[in-house]
Design a protein around this motif. Structure first.
Motif, PDB file in Angstrom:
ATOM      1  N   PHE A 257      25.973  87.130  37.328  1.00 37.17           N
ATOM      2  CA  PHE A 257      24.468  87.439  37.730  1.00 37.17           C
ATOM      3  C   PHE A 257      24.178  87.474  39.086  1.00 37.17           C
ATOM      4  N   ARG A 258      24.604  86.321  39.862  1.00 38.08           N
ATOM      5  CA  ARG A 258      24.462  86.038  41.208  1.00 38.08           C
ATOM      6  C   ARG A 258      24.950  87.542  42.077  1.00 38.08           C
ATOM      7  N   ARG A 259      26.250  87.881  41.675  1.00 35.76           N
ATOM      8  CA  ARG A 259      26.727  89.090  42.350  1.00 35.76           C
ATOM      9  C   ARG A 259      25.971  90.310  42.129  1.00 35.76           C
ATOM     10  N   ILE A 260      25.407  90.598  40.861  1.00 33.34           N
ATOM     11  CA  ILE A 260      24.771  91.856  40.613  1.00 33.34           C
ATOM     12  C   ILE A 260      23.178  91.830  41.110  1.00 33.34           C
ATOM     13  N   ILE A 261      22.453  90.520  40.676  1.00 36.65           N
ATOM     14  CA  ILE A 261      20.987  90.470  41.037  1.00 36.65           C
ATOM     15  C   ILE A 261      20.709  89.724  42.236  1.00 36.65           C
ATOM     16  N   GLY A 262      21.735  88.881  42.851  1.00 35.71           N
ATOM     17  CA  GLY A 262      21.444  88.358  44.052  1.00 35.71           C
ATOM     18  C   GLY A 262      20.834  86.877  44.048  1.00 35.71           C
ATOM     19  N   ASN A 263      20.600  86.402  42.919  1.00 29.37           N
ATOM     20  CA  ASN A 263      20.204  84.816  42.865  1.00 29.37           C
ATOM     21  C   ASN A 263      20.768  84.184  41.979  1.00 29.37           C
ATOM     22  N   GLU A 264      20.521  82.791  41.817  1.00 34.51           N
ATOM     23  CA  GLU A 264      21.149  82.183  40.748  1.00 34.51           C
ATOM     24  C   GLU A 264      20.370  82.179  39.811  1.00 34.51           C
ATOM     25  N   PRO A 265      20.715  82.375  38.486  1.00 32.65           N
ATOM     26  CA  PRO A 265      19.592  82.350  37.214  1.00 32.65           C
ATOM     27  C   PRO A 265      18.876  81.141  36.934  1.00 32.65           C
ATOM     28  N   SER A 266      17.622  81.097  36.705  1.00 38.53           N
ATOM     29  CA  SER A 266      16.950  79.885  36.610  1.00 38.53           C
ATOM     30  C   SER A 266      15.585  80.071  35.627  1.00 38.53           C
ATOM     31  N   ALA A 267      15.281  79.508  34.719  1.00 40.97           N
ATOM     32  CA  ALA A 267      14.376  79.469  33.856  1.00 40.97           C
ATOM     33  C   ALA A 267      13.930  81.052  33.413  1.00 40.97           C
ATOM     34  N   LEU A 268      14.813  81.841  32.815  1.00 41.54           N
ATOM     35  CA  LEU A 268      14.686  83.303  32.373  1.00 41.54           C
ATOM     36  C   LEU A 268      13.912  83.321  31.095  1.00 41.54           C
ATOM     37  N   ALA A 269      12.794  84.338  31.329  1.00 38.41           N
ATOM     38  CA  ALA A 269      12.219  84.489  30.422  1.00 38.41           C
ATOM     39  C   ALA A 269      12.910  85.669  29.379  1.00 38.41           C
ATOM     40  N   PRO A 270      12.724  85.558  28.122  1.00 38.23           N
ATOM     41  CA  PRO A 270      13.133  86.620  27.360  1.00 38.23           C
ATOM     42  C   PRO A 270      12.852  88.046  27.629  1.00 38.23           C
ATOM     43  N   GLY A 271      13.969  88.986  27.635  1.00 36.40           N
ATOM     44  CA  GLY A 271      14.003  90.286  27.932  1.00 36.40           C
ATOM     45  C   GLY A 271      13.473  91.024  26.645  1.00 36.40           C
ATOM     46  N   SER A 272      12.722  92.212  26.690  1.00 37.75           N
ATOM     47  CA  SER A 272      12.200  92.985  25.759  1.00 37.75           C
ATOM     48  C   SER A 272      12.976  94.354  25.692  1.00 37.75           C
ATOM     49  N   PRO A 273      12.848  94.919  24.487  1.00 39.11           N
ATOM     50  CA  PRO A 273      13.565  96.343  24.702  1.00 39.11           C
ATOM     51  C   PRO A 273      12.635  97.335  25.473  1.00 39.11           C
ATOM     52  N   VAL A 274      13.202  98.633  25.681  1.00 38.02           N
ATOM     53  CA  VAL A 274      12.196  99.523  26.307  1.00 38.02           C
ATOM     54  C   VAL A 274      12.135 100.731  25.513  1.00 38.02           C
ATOM     55  N   ASP A 275      12.084 100.705  24.211  1.00 37.65           N
ATOM     56  CA  ASP A 275      11.908 101.555  23.264  1.00 37.65           C
ATOM     57  C   ASP A 275      10.796 102.570  23.442  1.00 37.65           C
ATOM     58  N   ARG A 276       9.653 102.032  24.179  1.00 35.51           N
ATOM     59  CA  ARG A 276       8.453 102.854  24.662  1.00 35.51           C
ATOM     60  C   ARG A 276       8.740 103.845  25.471  1.00 35.51           C
TER      61      ARG A 276
END
Length: 463
Positions: free
Chosen positions: A218-237
């Motif tokens: 996560f740190r390598r790809i996004i650039g920061n340590e993960p903290s308090a992540l909100a749920p992700g939703s699909p992009v079907d729309r």
């Protein structure tokens, strides 16, 4: 036992919210993570620099239209001792001079078999292909960012499921030992509880190890340590309505396909450039020179010239013909490569679409499995109290519930990732389509800054 079940359900809800799309306040979102990856990913920034490098091919090709100007100057010291005979008379001259001269020469190519024009068009095709290559990497990075975001949600939820399972097994072992002390169960029941607890702790440690690895990625790809992540939703729309429309869209908009098409254009123009070597070359050279004391008898001299030159290649050893044949084979190879890319794109779209459909069904099935497993576990526990079930039956039912919850977490993760995969396979995984709140990198800005630049060594950003 009931309190432990509530904690487990709360932990599992982290991924269950991904389908409903709700998110806690002040939490990091998948959209924000995608923005950070888009702006800061070093691999993506390196590819942008590579496109800027390719931009310079165009002014280099355009330089063939422009004159080449050079200035020469010389100065030195010379001693001369000359004896000359004229009409039977002998004369001598000697002395020293300081010969010096300055001149300017300009050469302009007037015709070279359209090589300059074709080189320019080929360079422009290379720029377009490089931009499509940048789109490929943008989609790769955004898909990797969405995937690792969901990976962390999944793995953190699985860790909570396993920790809750260990707490349940510890309570089960305590109850089994109490019942053994009063003679309700045997030593075998206690050993089975101990074995199941040891297995549960092992599963917890494995889940924590996986989460640690995911955090690093996560740190390598996004650039920061993960903290308090909100749920992700699909992009079907943002997806096409049918598989057929998705395939058709992918064959038109997938950047791998468009990059390959530009590659064909470049190869075709390279053939034309090679063929241009067989045509005559016409050039004009204009020059002027001012010289002093080049000879003892000539203290000053000025020369100006304008010369037109025509060069007709007759035979150069056969290298130019070989280059033409080689370029034609490269063109044929690029056309075959385009068909291969189209087949790969079609397969990728179909595969991603199938995974999306399957993941939707898996979420529904996993939810039913969790509900049924919870009912089964409660029933087995009640029957065990009445002496109709063994301790092993209770442990097996508990493990079945844990497996069902892990399966649900994984299915919800796969559901979101599959929607991003479909969007990527059709060529629409971009900040514009996702409506990310970020400035979009426009490669044409640098291109127009350098395209018509006649001189200068500084890059547009001042370096």
């Amino acid at each position: 036992m009931g309190g432990v079940k509530v904690v487990t359900g709360a932990a599992l809800a982290v991924l269950m919210l991904a389908v409903s799309g709700t998110a806690p306040a002040l939490a990091d979102t998948i959209e924000a993570a995608l923005v950070r990856a888009y702006q800061n990913n070093p691999q993506l920034n390196s590819q942008r620099a590579s496109v800027r490098v390719t931009d310079e091919n165009v002014p280099q090709a355009l330089s063939g239209y422009r004159p080449k100007v050079s200035i020469t100057a010389s100065a030195g010291y010379q001693y001369s001792d000359v004896t000359a005979v004229s009409d039977g008379l002998t004369g001598a001259a000697h002395g020293t001079q300081v010969p010096r001269s300055a001149g300017i020469t300009a050469t302009q190519t007037l015709y070279n078999g359209q090589q300059t024009a074709n080189r320019t068009r080929a360079a422009e095709g290379q720029v377009s292909a490089a931009r499509e290559g940048l789109r490929v990497l943008e989609q790769t990075v955004l898909l990797a960012a969405a995937t690792i975001y969901m990976d962390y949600l999944r793995d953190s939820a699985i860790v909570e499921v396993q920790r809750s399972n260990v707490r349940v097994l510890e309570q089960t072992l305590k109850q089994t030992r109490d019942r053994f002390n009063v003679g309700e169960v045997t030593r075998t029941d206690v050993a089975q509880s101990e074995a199941q607890l040891a297995a549960g702790k092992s599963q917890q440690l494995a889940a924590e190890s996986t989460l640690t690895s995911t955090r690093s990625n996560f740190r390598r790809i996004i650039g920061n340590e993960p903290s308090a992540l909100a749920p992700g939703s699909p992009v079907d729309r943002y997806l096409p309505g049918t598989l057929a429309s998705a395939v058709n869209l992918g064959l038109v908009e997938n950047p791998n396909v468009t990059a390959s098409m530009f590659g064909i254009d470049v190869s075709y123009l390279q053939v034309k450039v090679a063929e241009g070597a067989l045509f005559p070359t016409v050039s004009l050279q204009v020059g002027a020179q001012q010289a002093y004391e080049q000879q003892i008898s000539i203290p000053k001299q000025f020369v100006a010239s304008a010369i037109a030159q025509v060069s007709v290649p007759i035979y150069q050893g056969g290298a130019e013909y070989s280059l033409i044949r080689q370029s034609k084979e490269t063109l044929a190879q690029q056309r075959l490569a385009l068909e291969q890319v189209r087949d790969q794109t079609r397969a990728s779209v179909v595969q991603a679409w199938g995974q999306l459909i399957a993941s939707k069904a898996q979420v529904s099935s996993a939810q039913s499995q969790v509900q049924a497993s919870e009912i089964a576990l409660n029933g087995v526990r009640e029957e065990a109290k009445a002496g109709q079930r063994t301790t092993l039956d209770v442990l097996n039912a508990q493990q079945a519930l844990v497996n069902a919850r892990v399966a649900l977490v994984t299915a919800q993760h796969d559901r979101v990732v599959a929607s991003y995969s479909v969007l990527s396979s059709v060529g629409r995984l971009s900040p514009q389509v996702l409506r990310l709140k970020t400035s979009v990198y426009d490669p044409s800005v640098h291109y127009h800054q350098v395209r018509d630049s006649w001189f200068g060594v500084r890059t547009p950003d001042g370096r």
